[in-house]
Write an enzyme that holds these catalytic residues in place. Structure first.
Site: not given
Ligand SMILES: Nc1ncnc2c1ncn2[C@@H]1O[C@H](COP(=O)(O)O)[C@@H](O)[C@H]1OP(=O)(O)O
Ligand SMILES: [Mg+2]
Ligand SMILES: [Mg+2]
Ligand SMILES: [Mg+2]
Length: 346
Positions: A50, A123
């Site tokens: 990320d 995620t």
């Protein structure tokens, strides 16, 4: 790059190329196996992928378009803007550069644009995918024990899924003008295909208002009502909203980008999420592509979200998207008043 194309078209073409590079970063972090997971909140995690993918996207776009306002999901606590030189992308997708810019966007200047970046959407699915890539059962068991946020039910569903959750992961870039999403990119780093007899990983879907969409094969919606929704952020309100829809099937998958992909590709017709967990970076890019393809994405009351830089990040009133207006109207009409009030009062 052709400098003669209008700004919005150039920016979309650059975003396609940058998203491809960010997707490679996402795969590289996974291959190395050091995910660097940080817990941001309840059911809310961040990984090295990320952080790095966001740095690549923001550094590349701001170097070429310095007056843009770019808002990314991840905080950069050290304000680190230096990135490795091979993360700085200056290419622009050639097919997108040829798009006809709608008249209404021809005069847009950099200062008028807000770009919303979700460097890795899904995620939860990414971290759980990492678990399954550990082929050795002993290693897998060890990793399972180290994951405080993965329940036995999820672990078993992972085993059954043939390790497929990584397909739910996407990189999202949304381009908004006058608070409205006008163009967007959904890059899917783990999409598998065969091109000219060679195995290929990754694909990039794009859309521009009044100009079209590309990067995937569109398909008609399913004959019966198939709903797509969260698999990792459910709660009683989310379940209530699903119950009232009277769907023939409910698909539980990760990521806002992946769910909109399912709408675009005819695997589902409506996306329902009656919860405040999604943020502006989750929906800006997907909304732009879906509406360029004839669909609609709003909150669960039917109001469009606004994407100006000063808007609050959370999509407080949930997400309701459909492949066309009629299905969108149907879904809105099914949401009971008390559910709308419960979300408004959250
Ligand atoms: N409760 C939540 N906390 C943090 N992020 C959330 C939450 N609910 C949804 N999201 C974000 O919205 C996306 C779509 O939600 P879901 O997969 O549950 O349908 C998630 O992948 C996540 O984006 P991200 O993975 O980029 O943090
Ligand atoms: Mg997140
Ligand atoms: Mg997201
Ligand atoms: Mg994210």
């Amino acid at each position: 790059m052709s400098n003669s194309a209008p700004l919005i078209v150039r920016l979309l073409a650059s975003s396609v190329s940058v998203a491809n590079r960010a997707g490679k970063i996402v795969r590289d972090v996974m291959s190395k196996g050091e995910l660097g997971i940080v817990e941001k909140g309840k059911d809310d995690y961040q990984t090295e992928a990320d952080r790095s993918a966001q740095k690549c996207i923001i550094a590349s776009l701001s170097a070429q378009y310095p007056k843009l306002c770019i808002i990314g999901e991840e905080d950069n606590p050290d304000n680190e803007t230096e990135v490795p030189s091979d993360w700085l992308i200056v290419d622009a997708d050639k097919e997108v550069l040829l798009l006809n810019c709608p008249d209404s966007l021809l005069g847009v200047k950099e200062e008028d644009i807000v770009v919303w970046v979700d460097p890795l959407d899904g995620t939860a699915e990414y971290t759980q995918g990492a678990l399954m890539l550990k082929r050795n059962p002993w290693e897998r068991g060890k990793m399972y024990l180290m994951h405080p946020f993965i329940s036995m039910k999820w672990y078993l569903s992972l085993l059954q899924s043939n390790y497929g959750f990584l397909e739910h992961v996407t990189v999202l870039i949304g381009i908004a003008v006058n608070e409205k999403p006008v163009a967007g990119v959904i890059h899917q780093p783990y999409y598998k295909s065969i091109v000219d007899g060679e195995k290929k990983l990754g694909r990039t879907i794009w859309g521009l208002q009044e100009a079209g969409v590309g990067g995937f094969s569109s398909a008609a919606p399913p004959d019966s009502l198939i709903i797509t929704t969260t698999r990792s952020h459910s709660n009683p309100l989310v379940e209530k909203a699903l119950q009232v829809m009277e769907a023939s099937q409910i698909l539980r998958v990760g990521g806002a980008g992946y769910k909109v992909l399912q709408l675009l590709e005819g695997q589902a017709s409506v996306y329902v999420f009656a919860s405040p967990g999604c943020k502006k970076w989750d929906t800006c890019g997907p909304e732009a592509i879906l509406s360029a393809a004839g669909g609609k994405l709003t909150d669960i009351v039917g109001n469009f979200y606004k994407y100006g830089a000063s808007e609050s990040r959370p999509n407080k009133m949930g997400v309701l998207a459909a492949v066309n207006d009629d299905l969108h109207k149907y879904a809105i009409s099914k949401i009971p008043q008390e559910l709308k009030e419960a979300l408004a009062n959250k």
